[in-house]
Design a protein around this motif. Structure first.
Motif, mmCIF file in Angstrom:
data_model
loop_
_atom_site.group_PDB
_atom_site.id
_atom_site.type_symbol
_atom_site.label_atom_id
_atom_site.label_comp_id
_atom_site.label_asym_id
_atom_site.label_seq_id
_atom_site.Cartn_x
_atom_site.Cartn_y
_atom_site.Cartn_z
ATOM 1 N N MET A 128 43.029 36.954 35.561
ATOM 2 C CA MET A 128 42.495 36.253 33.940
ATOM 3 C C MET A 128 42.845 34.693 33.557
ATOM 4 N N GLN A 129 43.890 34.906 34.626
ATOM 5 C CA GLN A 129 43.586 32.631 34.462
ATOM 6 C C GLN A 129 43.464 31.905 36.081
ATOM 7 N N ASP A 130 44.316 32.724 37.080
ATOM 8 C CA ASP A 130 43.084 32.317 38.529
ATOM 9 C C ASP A 130 42.021 33.087 39.175
ATOM 10 N N PHE A 131 41.848 34.388 38.739
ATOM 11 C CA PHE A 131 41.422 34.913 38.891
ATOM 12 C C PHE A 131 40.768 36.333 37.879
ATOM 13 N N PHE A 132 39.430 36.834 38.716
ATOM 14 C CA PHE A 132 39.053 37.987 37.446
ATOM 15 C C PHE A 132 38.239 39.339 38.140
ATOM 16 N N VAL A 133 38.192 40.569 37.812
ATOM 17 C CA VAL A 133 37.331 41.294 38.720
ATOM 18 C C VAL A 133 36.452 41.546 37.528
ATOM 19 N N LEU A 134 35.279 41.538 38.283
ATOM 20 C CA LEU A 134 34.018 42.246 38.255
ATOM 21 C C LEU A 134 33.955 43.818 38.395
ATOM 22 N N GLY A 135 33.497 44.609 37.939
ATOM 23 C CA GLY A 135 33.683 46.389 38.127
ATOM 24 C C GLY A 135 34.973 47.054 38.490
ATOM 25 N N GLY A 136 34.817 47.674 39.056
ATOM 26 C CA GLY A 136 36.018 48.911 39.411
ATOM 27 C C GLY A 136 37.191 48.415 40.021
ATOM 28 N N ARG A 233 31.966 32.329 30.973
ATOM 29 C CA ARG A 233 31.445 33.624 30.876
ATOM 30 C C ARG A 233 31.971 35.127 31.150
ATOM 31 N N TYR A 234 31.962 35.155 32.614
ATOM 32 C CA TYR A 234 32.789 36.252 33.680
ATOM 33 C C TYR A 234 34.014 36.284 32.566
ATOM 34 N N LYS A 235 34.483 35.444 31.962
ATOM 35 C CA LYS A 235 35.944 35.192 31.776
ATOM 36 C C LYS A 235 35.871 36.924 30.335
ATOM 37 N N ALA A 236 34.838 36.296 29.620
ATOM 38 C CA ALA A 236 34.594 36.655 28.326
ATOM 39 C C ALA A 236 34.255 37.888 28.524
ATOM 40 N N TYR A 237 33.602 38.435 29.302
ATOM 41 C CA TYR A 237 32.926 39.521 29.165
ATOM 42 C C TYR A 237 34.273 40.527 29.679
ATOM 43 N N ALA A 238 34.745 40.007 30.839
ATOM 44 C CA ALA A 238 35.662 40.762 32.148
ATOM 45 C C ALA A 238 37.504 41.337 30.329
ATOM 46 N N SER A 239 37.404 40.379 30.033
ATOM 47 C CA SER A 239 38.772 40.241 28.354
ATOM 48 C C SER A 239 38.523 41.225 27.696
ATOM 49 N N SER A 248 32.229 59.702 38.906
ATOM 50 C CA SER A 248 32.550 61.094 39.394
ATOM 51 C C SER A 248 33.227 60.783 40.188
ATOM 52 N N GLY A 249 33.745 59.653 41.046
ATOM 53 C CA GLY A 249 34.727 59.840 41.669
ATOM 54 C C GLY A 249 35.408 58.789 42.688
ATOM 55 N N PRO A 250 35.595 58.878 43.791
ATOM 56 C CA PRO A 250 36.674 57.533 44.469
ATOM 57 C C PRO A 250 35.694 56.121 44.013
ATOM 58 N N GLN A 251 35.948 55.304 43.967
ATOM 59 C CA GLN A 251 35.408 53.894 43.892
ATOM 60 C C GLN A 251 34.560 53.474 45.445
ATOM 61 N N THR A 252 32.935 52.989 45.227
ATOM 62 C CA THR A 252 32.440 53.482 46.202
ATOM 63 C C THR A 252 32.352 52.341 46.473
ATOM 64 N N GLN A 253 31.972 50.975 46.164
ATOM 65 C CA GLN A 253 31.407 49.509 46.460
ATOM 66 C C GLN A 253 33.077 48.924 46.007
ATOM 67 N N ALA A 254 32.767 47.338 47.387
ATOM 68 C CA ALA A 254 33.824 46.565 47.576
ATOM 69 C C ALA A 254 34.045 46.092 46.196
ATOM 70 N N THR A 255 35.404 46.399 45.466
ATOM 71 C CA THR A 255 35.961 46.046 44.523
ATOM 72 C C THR A 255 36.027 43.938 44.759
ATOM 73 N N THR A 256 35.298 43.554 43.430
ATOM 74 C CA THR A 256 34.952 42.525 43.658
ATOM 75 C C THR A 256 35.697 41.103 42.425
ATOM 76 N N ALA A 257 35.859 40.678 42.688
ATOM 77 C CA ALA A 257 36.653 38.610 41.938
ATOM 78 C C ALA A 257 36.550 37.434 42.229
ATOM 79 N N PHE A 258 36.448 37.148 41.683
ATOM 80 C CA PHE A 258 36.060 35.708 41.359
ATOM 81 C C PHE A 258 37.411 34.981 41.636
ATOM 82 N N VAL A 259 37.348 34.008 42.190
ATOM 83 C CA VAL A 259 38.979 33.055 42.653
ATOM 84 C C VAL A 259 38.705 31.656 42.776
ATOM 85 N N SER A 260 39.612 31.207 41.925
ATOM 86 C CA SER A 260 39.820 30.403 42.735
ATOM 87 C C SER A 260 40.184 29.251 43.445
ATOM 88 N N PRO A 261 39.632 27.983 43.767
ATOM 89 C CA PRO A 261 39.527 27.304 45.015
ATOM 90 C C PRO A 261 40.854 27.351 45.977
#
Length: 549
Positions: A128-136, A233-239, A248-261
């Motif tokens: 929520m400062q240097d990166f944030f995650v969307l999804g699982g 906008r993404y941060k507001a959503y993620a917060s 219904s089961g374990p995480q199936t997609q790769a965890t996705t994050a937006f990170v600063s340079p």
């Protein structure tokens, strides 16, 4: 406005002036002749009135109902109101398990981010400062990560960052966007137009998942300031807490994050300038090039997701048919909205009068009309399910839950008539002050007969301008996929969706009852009634003969 419960005398008096006026038939000898039922339709349609729509809407879109946010007090109050109306009008509750036969109760998952960080040696970066995650998340608890650079994260026939690269179980770091050549055109498209690889992060996420990556981190912006600007906008959503059906089961997609340079460069053992120098190398070469980054070894990550159950309910009212009772026609609207925002000054309540209080009260009125017809001996030949669903604003969750856990078999479900926002004018129609229209969406997608019925009922009884603008498969708004009918359509059930379009008060506190044009809402509700009546009473079930997008 507080709900004012009618006395038995008051209810009887009201019905005596409207749909309680009975013909000579009795429910002991129901009419099953399609022609006679068609003749009776206008009488019951006339009981769907602007005054009654207003009466109901002034209750469920009042401040007392606090915006009807899924799982919260106001939504529960609305569910109680709707179920009481169904009961008083004589509809049955078809749910056999549970304490209330009108409720299809279930738990959603409410989740929000907890502790989150990436440690690279002695450096610590915060979620929520240097990166944030969307999804699982694959990092509910702290976990060591094996980092690998995968260029732009693209995997297409003409350009693949994954050729010869093993990312199985690894944290993949990629650049945002897509590569350009030395002429300024994008390498993927060969033109100045970006492809989906640069526009939609999900393409990169899916490619990382396909190649077995545990996570994918997208380096976003060229500086901390630009990262913050691009991701607000993404941060507001993620917060904010999110609501979903339980996984219904374990995480199936790769965890996705937006990170600063800075985060991306540190993970790759380099600097932001050198990291972005890779883009220049690709552009100069006009093709994929190998990188010389040496990824950091001591990387640990945690992105905790705190999950709790959130109880909610679809509200169902049922009228059993006569000679074709095994077949079911469904009429739907969503009764939830988006609740309140305590951070606002002034009005904090999103009353959702148009979205979708208007559709909800239309369903209540149509149900009452069908119920009275049955009492008079003109009950529907096919069974009728009137369903106001929860969780639409969270992602069509209530209708999805019903479609996966139907009370009546989906193969016996003839059609869904869905009403989501009626009684307002959108931007285009406000210019000419024309409220005598309705957008019709989806009626021809699966059944040519349903579209024909809709047009015929309108021409015969209502005379609205049927606007098919948003029915176009190329319409960028994609409204066909954005309301509850879609969870029926994806199972091959024909649908028709009535919608007045978007206005300035959409998802804002200004969506108030006093802005509803009830005469317009009455017309649309009566059209929905006539279409449902025809679907319920015609001799033959409508065909499923189309497969349009």
């Amino acid at each position: 406005m507080k709900y004012n419960h009618f006395s038995a005398y008051g209810l009887a008096a009201l019905l005596a002036t409207g749909c309680a006026t009975a013909p000579s038939n009795s429910s002991q000898n129901p009419v099953t002749d399609a022609a006679k039922l068609s003749e009776a339709a206008p009488k019951y349609a006339s009981t769907v009135t602007a005054a009654d729509l207003s009466k109901h809407l002034h209750v469920i879109a009042s401040d007392e109902y606090e915006g009807r946010n899924t799982g919260e007090k106001g939504q529960k109050m609305a569910a109680e109101y709707i179920s009481r109306e169904f009961s008083e009008d004589g509809l049955a509750g078809p749910v056999k398990d549970g304490s209330n036969p009108y409720y299809q109760s279930f738990d959603l998952e409410q989740s929000q981010w907890g502790t989150g960080y990436i440690n690279v040696g002695n450096e610590k970066f915060l979620m929520m400062q240097d990166f944030f995650v969307l999804g699982g998340t694959a990092y509910q608890d702290e976990k060591a990560a094996n980092v690998v650079f995968a260029g732009y994260g693209i995997d297409s026939d003409q350009y693949s960052d994954y050729n010869g690269l093993d990312v199985t179980g690894k944290m993949v770091v990629v650049l945002a966007g897509e590569p350009k050549g030395s002429n300024g055109n994008f390498l993927i498209s060969g033109t100045d137009k970006a492809s989906d690889w640069g526009r939609d992060y999900r393409r990169k996420r899916d490619a990382a998942t396909k190649h077995g990556a545990e996570s994918m981190l997208i380096v976003t912006g060229t500086s901390p300031e630009e990262f913050n600007s691009l991701t607000q906008r993404y941060k507001a959503y993620a917060s904010h807490p999110s609501v979903s059906l339980p996984s219904s089961g374990p995480q199936t997609q790769a965890t996705t994050a937006f990170v600063s340079p800075v985060v991306g460069a540190t993970l790759l053992g380099t600097t932001p300038d050198k990291l972005f120098g890779y883009a220049t190398q690709v552009s100069t070469a006009n093709k994929l090039v190998a990188s010389n980054f040496t990824a950091a070894k001591d990387v640990k990550i945690r992105t905790e997701r705190i999950v709790s159950p959130l109880s909610t309910e679809n509200v169902l009212g049922f009228i059993e048919g006569t000679d074709k009772k095994e077949e079911v026609v469904v009429v739907t609207a969503h009764y939830d909205h988006v609740g309140m925002d305590e951070s606002l000054e002034g009005d904090k309540i999103f009353n959702g009068a148009n979205d979708d209080g208007s559709g909800t009260v239309a369903v209540i009125e149509i149900a009452e009309a069908f119920a009275q017809a049955k009492k008079d001996g003109f009950g529907p030949r096919r069974s009728m399910l009137f369903m106001t669903v929860t969780g639409e604003e969270k992602g069509l969750l209530g209708s999805e839950y019903y479609s996966e856990n139907p009370i009546f078999p989906l193969e016996n479900t003839v059609a869904d008539v869905n009403i989501d926002m009626i009684g307002r004018m959108d931007y285009d129609h406000e210019k000419t002050n024309d409220s005598n229209y309705i957008y019709v969406i989806g009626a021809d997608k699966l059944s040519s007969e349903l579209d024909q019925i809709n047009r015929e009922m309108n021409e015969k009884y209502i005379n609205l301008d049927l606007d098919y603008t948003f029915n176009d498969e190329n319409d960028p708004n994609r409204f066909y996929y954005r309301s509850d009918h879609y969870n029926f359509a994806k199972h091959g059930i024909p649908i028709v969706f009535y919608f007045n379009g978007v206005h300035d008060d959409y998802h804002k506190p200004g969506d108030e009852v006093d802005k509803i044009i009830f005469e317009s809402a009455e017309k649309v509700a009566r059209l929905a009634f006539h279409v449902a009546w025809e679907l319920a009473n015609r001799d033959n079930r409508i065909v499923v003969d189309s497969n349009k997008k």
